[in-house]
Write an enzyme that holds these catalytic residues in place. Structure first.
Site, PDB file in Angstrom:
ATOM      1  CG  ASP A  49     -41.700 -53.885  10.858  1.00  0.00           C
ATOM      2  OD1 ASP A  49     -40.477 -53.819  10.646  1.00  0.00           O
ATOM      3  OD2 ASP A  49     -42.323 -54.960  11.003  1.00  0.00           O
ATOM      4  CG  HIS A 105     -38.768 -56.646  14.758  1.00  0.00           C
ATOM      5  ND1 HIS A 105     -39.471 -55.457  14.791  1.00  0.00           N
ATOM      6  CD2 HIS A 105     -38.792 -57.027  13.459  1.00  0.00           C
ATOM      7  CE1 HIS A 105     -39.903 -55.151  13.595  1.00  0.00           C
ATOM      8  NE2 HIS A 105     -39.493 -56.086  12.750  1.00  0.00           N
ATOM      9  NE  ARG A 125     -36.670 -65.810  10.627  1.00  0.00           N
ATOM     10  CZ  ARG A 125     -37.643 -66.053  11.507  1.00  0.00           C
ATOM     11  NH1 ARG A 125     -37.668 -67.199  12.174  1.00  0.00           N
ATOM     12  NH2 ARG A 125     -38.589 -65.161  11.723  1.00  0.00           N
TER      13      ARG A 125
HETATM   14  C1  LIG Z   1     -33.138 -49.328   5.756  1.00  0.00           C
HETATM   15  C2  LIG Z   1     -34.380 -49.390   5.371  1.00  0.00           C
HETATM   16  C3  LIG Z   1     -35.058 -50.652   4.899  1.00  0.00           C
HETATM   17  C4  LIG Z   1     -36.534 -50.265   5.014  1.00  0.00           C
HETATM   18  C5  LIG Z   1     -36.471 -48.836   4.511  1.00  0.00           C
HETATM   19  C6  LIG Z   1     -35.360 -48.272   5.378  1.00  0.00           C
HETATM   20  O1  LIG Z   1     -34.805 -47.081   4.868  1.00  0.00           O
HETATM   21  C7  LIG Z   1     -35.920 -48.047   6.797  1.00  0.00           C
HETATM   22  C8  LIG Z   1     -37.172 -48.931   7.060  1.00  0.00           C
HETATM   23  C9  LIG Z   1     -36.979 -50.359   6.506  1.00  0.00           C
HETATM   24  C10 LIG Z   1     -38.238 -51.210   6.522  1.00  0.00           C
HETATM   25  C11 LIG Z   1     -38.419 -52.099   7.773  1.00  0.00           C
HETATM   26  C12 LIG Z   1     -39.738 -52.862   7.656  1.00  0.00           C
HETATM   27  C13 LIG Z   1     -39.940 -53.487   6.264  1.00  0.00           C
HETATM   28  O2  LIG Z   1     -39.105 -54.621   6.136  1.00  0.00           O
HETATM   29  C14 LIG Z   1     -39.602 -52.464   5.150  1.00  0.00           C
HETATM   30  C15 LIG Z   1     -39.997 -53.025   3.776  1.00  0.00           C
HETATM   31  C16 LIG Z   1     -40.259 -51.167   5.455  1.00  0.00           C
HETATM   32  O3  LIG Z   1     -41.329 -50.740   5.081  1.00  0.00           O
HETATM   33  O4  LIG Z   1     -39.433 -50.410   6.262  1.00  0.00           O
HETATM   34  C17 LIG Z   1     -38.150 -52.074   5.278  1.00  0.00           C
HETATM   35  C18 LIG Z   1     -37.548 -51.112   4.242  1.00  0.00           C
HETATM   36  C19 LIG Z   1     -36.903 -51.865   3.064  1.00  0.00           C
HETATM   37  O5  LIG Z   1     -36.454 -53.005   3.234  1.00  0.00           O
HETATM   38  O6  LIG Z   1     -36.807 -51.237   2.002  1.00  0.00           O
HETATM   39  O1  LIG Z   2     -37.618 -62.183   8.513  1.00  0.00           O
HETATM   40  C1  LIG Z   2     -38.020 -62.007   9.654  1.00  0.00           C
HETATM   41  O2  LIG Z   2     -38.260 -62.905  10.429  1.00  0.00           O
HETATM   42  C2  LIG Z   2     -38.255 -60.571  10.133  1.00  0.00           C
HETATM   43  C3  LIG Z   2     -37.867 -59.552   9.096  1.00  0.00           C
HETATM   44  C4  LIG Z   2     -38.338 -58.186   9.381  1.00  0.00           C
HETATM   45  O3  LIG Z   2     -38.427 -57.777  10.513  1.00  0.00           O
HETATM   46  C5  LIG Z   2     -38.701 -57.315   8.259  1.00  0.00           C
HETATM   47  O4  LIG Z   2     -38.594 -57.763   7.102  1.00  0.00           O
HETATM   48  O5  LIG Z   2     -39.117 -56.170   8.517  1.00  0.00           O
HETATM   49 FE   LIG Z   3     -39.440 -55.858  10.622  1.00  0.00          FE
END
Ligand SMILES: C=C1C[C@]23C[C@@]1(O)CC[C@H]2[C@@]12CC[C@H](O)[C@@](C)(C(=O)O1)[C@H]2[C@@H]3C(=O)O
Ligand SMILES: O=C(O)CCC(=O)C(=O)O
Ligand SMILES: [Fe+2]
Length: 333
Positions: free
Chosen positions: A199, A254, A264
């Site tokens: 994250d 993760h 879930r």
């Molecule tokens: C593939 C992607 C989804 C994400 C933005 C990204 O380009 C890379 C980081 C991803 C992530 C992971 C953690 C969170 O769930 C999230 C909201 C974030 O801040 O970074 C997601 C992004 C997303 O789902 O848009």
């Molecule tokens: O849904 C979950 O338990 C984890 C999802 C997650 O890692 C995310 O949304 O970044």
């Molecule tokens: Fe995550």
């Protein structure tokens, strides 16, 4: 849908590895620092967040995800809003649908809430109360971390994620039961619910219903399942906290595997700083001879770069200091 090739059955002993932190006891600060160093992940108990509030929000989330697809897609959006199967906009997919919201706006201003739900006010109030309460818990944890690391003042880290301008987001994930999985041997052909990633923010705070699926990656490269515990919160260190601690804390990789029988539902609060916040290794954590491992960046710069990456990419790599990056690649070869 991405399918993992090999079933991963972990020995019972690894299950007990996940550190448990009682945040009502300040003495846990050293265990907390160790958990962030060794795993970048820990479970929090005695947190004081109302279980009734959590149940109400989960109930509202289930109601939202039960709506017909045609209604949910009315509020589809990127980066905030409803999404199904597609994660981000760079080609990632998973066995998941979700709702992403800005945790700092008044949730009522999300025009998608009214009209779709039977009782939008209940949802809105639960979101507001939940994110406020989880935000406070996050600050408490960050203060314990500062204490454990000897960072002064004690609110150095917590102020990064408190106040009106912070860029914290809130995510509801729903992983429906997956018919692609052989029901008799649940993990014979694992299906990815949410692919492996770190994250980008400072800390992420996760709570789920009683369905497992979450796994964390250990430093030896193995994956261990995180047994579900609806009454606790799971925290993970994000990329930004890894940078602030100059790599001392690990931003944990993760992922979530889909389940053949059970849904879930998870809710995650991503504690992020304001867009203009500068992120760099804290000098108070470095000795004279220590080198900063990362270039300074603003959260806005990092977020833009992260959101242009694939889920499993190493998002910090472009921000590693050149000399350090060369040394790492020489070591690897
Ligand atoms: C593939 C992607 C989804 C994400 C933005 C990204 O380009 C890379 C980081 C991803 C992530 C992971 C953690 C969170 O769930 C999230 C909201 C974030 O801040 O970074 C997601 C992004 C997303 O789902 O848009
Ligand atoms: O849904 C979950 O338990 C984890 C999802 C997650 O890692 C995310 O949304 O970044
Ligand atoms: Fe995550």
């Amino acid at each position: 849908m991405p399918v993992l090739s090999k079933p991963v059955e972990e020995p019972e002993s690894k299950l007990s590895l996940i550190p448990v932190i009682d945040i009502s006891d300040p003495e846990f600060k050293h265990a907390l620092v160790k958990a962030c160093e060794d795993f970048g992940f820990f479970k929090v108990i005695n947190h004081g967040v109302s279980s009734e509030l959590v149940s109400i929000l989960e109930h509202e989330a289930v109601e939202f995800f039960s709506l017909p697809s045609s209604q949910k897609t009315q509020v589809a959006g990127y980066p905030l809003g409803y999404g199904n199967r597609t994660i981000g906009r760079n080609g990632d997919v998973g066995w998941v649908e979700y709702l992403l919201m800005n945790a700092n706006l008044d949730f009522g201003s999300h025009t998608f809430l009214p009209g779709l739900l039977q009782n939008p006010e209940t949802f809105r109030n639960a979101l507001l109360e939940y994110t406020t309460s989880v935000g406070k818990m996050t600050c408490k944890v960050l203060e314990m971390i500062s204490n454990g690391l000897g960072i002064k003042p004690m609110n150095t880290l917590s102020t990064l994620v408190s106040g009106e301008n912070t860029d914290s987001i809130f995510r509801l994930n729903h992983y429906p039961p997956c018919p692609l999985i052989n029901k008799n041997t649940n993990d014979a052909n694992n299906v990815i619910g949410f692919g492996e990633h770190t994250d980008p923010q400072i800390l992420s705070v996760l709570r789920s219903n009683n369905t497992s699926g979450l796994q964390i990656n250990l430093t030896d490269g193995s994956w261990i399942p995180v047994p579900s515990d609806p009454s606790s919160f799971f925290f993970n260190v994000g990329d930004s906290l890894q940078v602030l601690t100059n790599g001392r804390f690990k931003s944990v990789k993760h992922r979530v595997l889909a389940n053949s029988r059970k849904s879930r539902v998870s809710m995650i609060y991503f504690a992020g700083p304001s867009l203009t916040q500068r992120i760099a290794p804290l000098t108070c954590l470095m000795n004279n001879e220590d080198e900063g491992l990362y270039e300074e960046f603003t959260w806005s710069e990092y977020k833009n770069s992260a959101y242009n990456s694939r889920l499993s990419d190493n998002r910090l790599q472009p921000f590693e200091k050149k000399a350090v990056a060369i040394a790492i690649s020489l070591n690897d070869s």
